[in-house]
Scaffold this motif. Structure first.
Motif, PDB file in Angstrom:
ATOM      1  N   LEU A  69       5.954   5.855  -9.504  1.00 20.83           N
ATOM      2  CA  LEU A  69       4.529   5.608  -9.689  1.00 20.83           C
ATOM      3  C   LEU A  69       4.282   4.207 -10.235  1.00 20.83           C
ATOM      4  CD1 LEU A  69       1.560   6.650  -9.887  1.00 20.83           C
ATOM      5  CD2 LEU A  69       2.124   7.366 -12.213  1.00 20.83           C
ATOM      6  N   LYS A  70       5.027   3.820 -11.250  1.00 18.49           N
ATOM      7  CA  LYS A  70       4.835   2.497 -11.846  1.00 18.49           C
ATOM      8  C   LYS A  70       5.126   1.400 -10.828  1.00 18.49           C
ATOM      9  CE  LYS A  70       5.723   3.695 -16.690  1.00 18.49           C
ATOM     10  NZ  LYS A  70       6.631   3.490 -17.843  1.00 18.49           N
ATOM     11  N   SER A  71       6.150   1.600 -10.022  1.00 17.19           N
ATOM     12  CA  SER A  71       6.469   0.608  -8.993  1.00 17.19           C
ATOM     13  C   SER A  71       5.317   0.465  -8.008  1.00 17.19           C
ATOM     14  CB  SER A  71       7.750   1.015  -8.263  1.00 17.19           C
ATOM     15  OG  SER A  71       8.028   0.133  -7.196  1.00 17.19           O
ATOM     16  N   SER A  72       4.738   1.603  -7.600  1.00 23.81           N
ATOM     17  CA  SER A  72       3.621   1.583  -6.657  1.00 23.81           C
ATOM     18  C   SER A  72       2.402   0.910  -7.267  1.00 23.81           C
ATOM     19  CB  SER A  72       3.285   3.013  -6.238  1.00 23.81           C
ATOM     20  OG  SER A  72       2.165   3.044  -5.377  1.00 23.81           O
ATOM     21  N   LEU A  73       2.099   1.254  -8.518  1.00 29.13           N
ATOM     22  CA  LEU A  73       0.925   0.675  -9.176  1.00 29.13           C
ATOM     23  C   LEU A  73       1.119  -0.817  -9.441  1.00 29.13           C
ATOM     24  CD1 LEU A  73      -0.028   3.493 -11.724  1.00 29.13           C
ATOM     25  CD2 LEU A  73      -1.052   3.001  -9.497  1.00 29.13           C
ATOM     26  N   ASP A  74       2.335  -1.218  -9.792  1.00 32.36           N
ATOM     27  CA  ASP A  74       2.609  -2.643 -10.025  1.00 32.36           C
ATOM     28  C   ASP A  74       2.400  -3.446  -8.745  1.00 32.36           C
ATOM     29  OD1 ASP A  74       3.187  -2.290 -12.685  1.00 32.36           O
ATOM     30  OD2 ASP A  74       5.353  -2.157 -12.401  1.00 32.36           O
ATOM     31  N   GLN A  75       2.846  -2.883  -7.617  1.00 28.02           N
ATOM     32  CA  GLN A  75       2.665  -3.582  -6.350  1.00 28.02           C
ATOM     33  C   GLN A  75       1.178  -3.695  -5.994  1.00 28.02           C
ATOM     34  OE1 GLN A  75       4.659  -1.817  -2.993  1.00 28.02           O
ATOM     35  NE2 GLN A  75       4.217  -3.548  -1.659  1.00 28.02           N
ATOM     36  N   ARG A 128       1.891  -3.541   2.776  1.00 26.57           N
ATOM     37  CA  ARG A 128       2.768  -2.371   2.901  1.00 26.57           C
ATOM     38  C   ARG A 128       3.782  -2.349   1.762  1.00 26.57           C
ATOM     39  NH1 ARG A 128       4.568  -2.156   9.224  1.00 26.57           N
ATOM     40  NH2 ARG A 128       4.618  -4.426   9.030  1.00 26.57           N
ATOM     41  N   ASN A 129       4.259  -1.159   1.440  1.00 30.05           N
ATOM     42  CA  ASN A 129       5.259  -1.029   0.388  1.00 30.05           C
ATOM     43  C   ASN A 129       6.662  -1.194   0.964  1.00 30.05           C
ATOM     44  OD1 ASN A 129       5.881   1.419   1.642  1.00 30.05           O
ATOM     45  ND2 ASN A 129       4.694   2.633   0.181  1.00 30.05           N
ATOM     46  N   ALA A 130       7.684  -0.947   0.131  1.00 30.41           N
ATOM     47  CA  ALA A 130       9.063  -1.147   0.563  1.00 30.41           C
ATOM     48  C   ALA A 130       9.470  -0.200   1.685  1.00 30.41           C
ATOM     49  CB  ALA A 130      10.008  -0.968  -0.631  1.00 30.41           C
ATOM     50  N   ASN A 131       8.777   0.924   1.813  1.00 32.16           N
ATOM     51  CA  ASN A 131       9.069   1.884   2.883  1.00 32.16           C
ATOM     52  C   ASN A 131       8.318   1.576   4.172  1.00 32.16           C
ATOM     53  OD1 ASN A 131      10.751   3.404   1.169  1.00 32.16           O
ATOM     54  ND2 ASN A 131       8.999   4.519   0.341  1.00 32.16           N
ATOM     55  N   GLY A 132       7.569   0.474   4.173  1.00 35.44           N
ATOM     56  CA  GLY A 132       6.809   0.116   5.363  1.00 35.44           C
ATOM     57  C   GLY A 132       5.506   0.859   5.497  1.00 35.44           C
ATOM     58  N   GLU A 133       5.053   1.549   4.442  1.00 35.63           N
ATOM     59  CA  GLU A 133       3.806   2.314   4.480  1.00 35.63           C
ATOM     60  C   GLU A 133       2.649   1.439   4.016  1.00 35.63           C
ATOM     61  OE1 GLU A 133       5.763   6.679   3.372  1.00 35.63           O
ATOM     62  OE2 GLU A 133       4.952   5.387   1.792  1.00 35.63           O
ATOM     63  N   SER A 137      -4.263   2.760   3.114  1.00 39.07           N
ATOM     64  CA  SER A 137      -4.722   3.577   4.246  1.00 39.07           C
ATOM     65  C   SER A 137      -4.981   5.025   3.879  1.00 39.07           C
ATOM     66  CB  SER A 137      -3.691   3.521   5.384  1.00 39.07           C
ATOM     67  OG  SER A 137      -3.660   2.252   5.979  1.00 39.07           O
ATOM     68  N   GLY A 138      -4.961   5.359   2.591  1.00 38.11           N
ATOM     69  CA  GLY A 138      -5.131   6.752   2.190  1.00 38.11           C
ATOM     70  C   GLY A 138      -3.917   7.559   2.601  1.00 38.11           C
ATOM     71  N   TYR A 139      -4.169   8.714   3.256  1.00 36.74           N
ATOM     72  CA  TYR A 139      -3.065   9.543   3.735  1.00 36.74           C
ATOM     73  C   TYR A 139      -2.450   8.989   5.017  1.00 36.74           C
ATOM     74  CZ  TYR A 139      -4.756  13.133   0.476  1.00 36.74           C
ATOM     75  OH  TYR A 139      -5.144  13.809  -0.641  1.00 36.74           O
ATOM     76  N   GLN A 140      -3.165   8.116   5.709  1.00 34.21           N
ATOM     77  CA  GLN A 140      -2.701   7.575   6.991  1.00 34.21           C
ATOM     78  C   GLN A 140      -1.790   6.372   6.754  1.00 34.21           C
ATOM     79  OE1 GLN A 140      -3.616   9.487   9.542  1.00 34.21           O
ATOM     80  NE2 GLN A 140      -4.849  10.667   8.099  1.00 34.21           N
ATOM     81  N   THR A 141      -0.691   6.594   6.052  1.00 38.52           N
ATOM     82  CA  THR A 141       0.154   5.481   5.629  1.00 38.52           C
ATOM     83  C   THR A 141       0.872   4.784   6.786  1.00 38.52           C
ATOM     84  OG1 THR A 141       1.931   7.089   5.193  1.00 38.52           O
ATOM     85  CG2 THR A 141       0.529   6.447   3.338  1.00 38.52           C
ATOM     86  N   GLY A 142       0.915   5.425   7.943  1.00 48.15           N
ATOM     87  CA  GLY A 142       1.549   4.798   9.094  1.00 48.15           C
ATOM     88  C   GLY A 142       0.581   3.976   9.918  1.00 48.15           C
TER      89      GLY A 142
END
Length: 407
Positions: A69-75, A128-133, A137-142
């Protein structure tokens, strides 16, 4: 009671084997560091150990979730910070473009930089994050959060995600939002509120919003989403020709009276009107519905205005005011998103510390139940060794009492 030779042997062997088993258990406790070698040693304690182990495994997962979570919020925070920096720079350019001494060449130069900022902001909104998401985009991460459609008749920068937000569980009772959707942060930015003259019996009539804050408040207090007719107003030049009365056409209520001189401007609720006419002449105006634009669209509209050589100065000023208000509202949206993000980071840190405290407490409780007390175990080992030696010595003495030893 008569004891046979077989019974003597059996009892002596059993005593020796029992003592050897006890010594073996103590040796295993010392080598493993665990007091409970099997559930039968302490059924209640063993059940508590299983429960505490499950809780510790769960806490470990919560800690991993918290790190994620912290990684996502930091990005996300880094992206929002970069977008704010770009929008601040764009606003500076808008103010420069409004300088009266700037000519077409100057505005073209500003347009080039505004176009580059627009493209940068558009790319950041599709981060996009490290997973390419896609983050926003909300739930539509792709799916990219925003796309550019040059053939669209309305907004050319369009949101493709949904309203969803992903949540991560960081404790048994706490789920925190891991991302912000682009619709909430970038798309739902309130555009400049406007009004327009819809009908007039006067010789001429024009309107300009000169006090945006006052008009915004008037619009907020009076705009009727359910009954459009209540958004229509009529200015009537009163007998004598030195005053005008403003009425709501839908409700029939009078909302104000203002001094008037034909051909000279007057201001009502932040709107400057310039009407040429006499008693009985009317001018109708309406409150336009609120509209929303995304960041890229705001910058693109201003970019187009800067490059339009056919636009009059008054039209350009309107476009400039639209861009400034939209940018200011966008910066407010960014500030709100950052505040929410910072709040979630604070909660995540607090929950992480709580999980660490709970982990220490559970580990201590489990240790008290299952971990061996080495001093006690060593003492017990010495005791069992003495008992085994006694059993072995007794066995030798007892087996020497046979009648055959006297023959």
């Amino acid at each position: 009671m008569r004891i046979s030779t077989n019974q003597l042997f059996d009892r002596s062997i059993k005593s020796v084997l029992d003592n050897q088993g006890d010594i073996s258990d103590i040796q295993q406790q010392l080598s493993s560091g665990k007091k409970l070698l099997r559930p039968s040693d302490d059924p209640v304690g063993a059940a508590k150990v299983v429960r505490l182990t499950e809780e510790l495994d769960q806490i470990e997962q919560f800690k991993r979730n918290n790190d994620l979570l912290k990684s996502s919020l930091d990005q996300e925070e880094a992206v929002l910070r970069n977008i704010k920096s770009s929008m601040d720079k764009a606003r500076q350019l808008m103010v420069q473009a409004g300088n009266g001494i700037y000519g077409d060449i100057d505005r073209e130069a500003i347009a080039i930089e505004v176009g580059q900022i627009r493209d940068e902001v558009f790319d950041l909104m599709n981060s996009r994050n490290a997973n390419g998401e896609y983050i926003f985009s909300g739930y539509q991460t792709g799916t990219p959060a925003f796309i550019y459609d040059p053939t669209a008749t309305g907004n050319k920068y369009q949101y493709q995600g949904d309203d969803g937000v992903n949540k991560i569980q960081v404790s048994e009772n706490v789920n925190l939002q891991a991302n912000s959707n682009g619709k909430e942060v970038f798309e739902d930015v309130l555009a400049r509120l406007k009004t327009s003259i819809t009908a007039s019996t006067a010789t001429s009539a024009s309107s300009t919003i000169t006090q945006q804050a006052a008009f915004d408040q008037f619009h907020k207090d009076n705009y009727d989403l359910l009954t459009p007719a209540n958004n229509d107003y009529r200015i009537t030049v009163l007998p004598g020709g030195n005053q005008v009365q403003i009425d709501n056409i839908g409700t029939g209520a009078t909302v104000g009276t203002v001094g008037y001189t034909s051909g000279e401007p007057f201001t009502f609720k932040g709107i400057e009107f310039n009407i040429t006419g006499g008693p009985g002449n009317t001018v109708d105006f309406t409150l336009q519905p609120p509209e929303k634009e995304n960041f890229a669209e705001i910058l693109n509209d201003f970019y187009i205005a800067l490059n339009d050589d056919n636009m009059t100065e008054k039209q350009f000023r309107e476009e400039l005011n639209d861009a400034l208000v939209g940018t200011d509202n966008g910066l407010v949206s960014l500030a709100n998103a950052n505040s929410g993000l910072g709040g979630r980071l604070n909660v995540a840190s607090s929950v992480y510390v709580s999980n660490l405290d709970l982990e220490i407490t559970n580990k201590q409780a489990r240790s008290d139940i299952e971990d061996v007390d080495y001093a006690e175990a060593v003492s017990e080992l010495s005791k069992q060794e003495t008992a085994l030696q006694a059993a072995q010595a007794t066995f030798a003495r007892v087996t020497g009492l046979s009648l055959f030893d006297y023959i």
